[in-house]
Design a protein around this motif. Structure first.
Motif, mmCIF file in Angstrom:
data_model
loop_
_atom_site.group_PDB
_atom_site.id
_atom_site.type_symbol
_atom_site.label_atom_id
_atom_site.label_comp_id
_atom_site.label_asym_id
_atom_site.label_seq_id
_atom_site.Cartn_x
_atom_site.Cartn_y
_atom_site.Cartn_z
ATOM 1 N N VAL A 39 24.736 20.970 33.966
ATOM 2 C CA VAL A 39 24.572 20.374 35.785
ATOM 3 C C VAL A 39 24.797 18.739 35.653
ATOM 4 C CG1 VAL A 39 23.204 20.007 37.845
ATOM 5 C CG2 VAL A 39 24.018 22.438 37.025
ATOM 6 N N PHE A 40 25.059 17.954 35.268
ATOM 7 C CA PHE A 40 24.459 17.121 35.375
ATOM 8 C C PHE A 40 24.701 15.819 36.726
ATOM 9 C CE2 PHE A 40 27.147 17.836 32.386
ATOM 10 C CZ PHE A 40 26.719 16.842 30.558
ATOM 11 N N LYS A 41 23.144 15.299 36.993
ATOM 12 C CA LYS A 41 22.297 15.161 38.027
ATOM 13 C C LYS A 41 22.648 13.264 37.864
ATOM 14 C CE LYS A 41 20.544 18.901 39.663
ATOM 15 N NZ LYS A 41 19.498 19.089 40.396
ATOM 16 N N TYR A 42 23.288 11.814 38.346
ATOM 17 C CA TYR A 42 23.040 11.063 38.315
ATOM 18 C C TYR A 42 23.020 10.388 39.328
ATOM 19 C CZ TYR A 42 28.063 11.819 38.138
ATOM 20 O OH TYR A 42 29.158 12.029 38.219
ATOM 21 N N PRO A 43 22.667 9.189 39.266
ATOM 22 C CA PRO A 43 23.716 8.239 40.366
ATOM 23 C C PRO A 43 24.800 8.302 40.604
ATOM 24 C CG PRO A 43 21.810 6.510 39.638
ATOM 25 C CD PRO A 43 22.176 8.136 38.525
ATOM 26 N N ALA A 44 25.432 8.268 41.112
ATOM 27 C CA ALA A 44 27.319 7.995 41.284
ATOM 28 C C ALA A 44 27.742 6.870 41.335
ATOM 29 C CB ALA A 44 27.804 8.549 42.212
#
Length: 111
Positions: A58-63
């Motif tokens: 799961v890659f969580k980041y500010p788009a």
């Protein structure tokens, strides 16, 4: 005799389905970068983890600041995404690992 053989075949099929479910249930979900998410300084994050095909990253980041590009070893080594590479941009991307090596990078500027 035919009925016994049919029952045995049904049992074999059931066992294969159960083993298939067990294999799927052992997949692990990892958040890349743990609480910090997909950002700078995650190159050591995989150390000590054993990834297998079927695990989910799961890659969580500010788009607006990052993306995730799945690519081959050559693209990773050259730090450039070949044409038609799969790019994820949601900021919360789940990617199931395939058998073999899996490579990812952020294509934003110098990232």
């Amino acid at each position: 005799m035919a009925q016994g053989r049919s029952s045995a075949m049904g049992l074999v099929a059931l066992v294969l389905v159960v083993f298939g479910l067990l294999e799927l249930s052992t997949a692990t979900t990892y958040t890349v970068g743990d609480n910090g998410g997909w950002t700078f300084g995650v190159s050591d994050w995989p150390k000590g983890k054993k990834f297998v095909a079927g695990d989910v990253l799961v890659f969580k980041y500010p788009a607006a600041a990052h993306d995730v590009v799945a690519l081959n070893a050559d693209g990773y080594d050259s730090c450039s995404a070949p044409p038609h590479s799969k790019t994820y941009t949601s900021g919360n991307d789940s990617i199931t690992l395939k058998k073999g090596a899996n490579f990812f990078l952020c294509s934003f500027g110098e990232h």
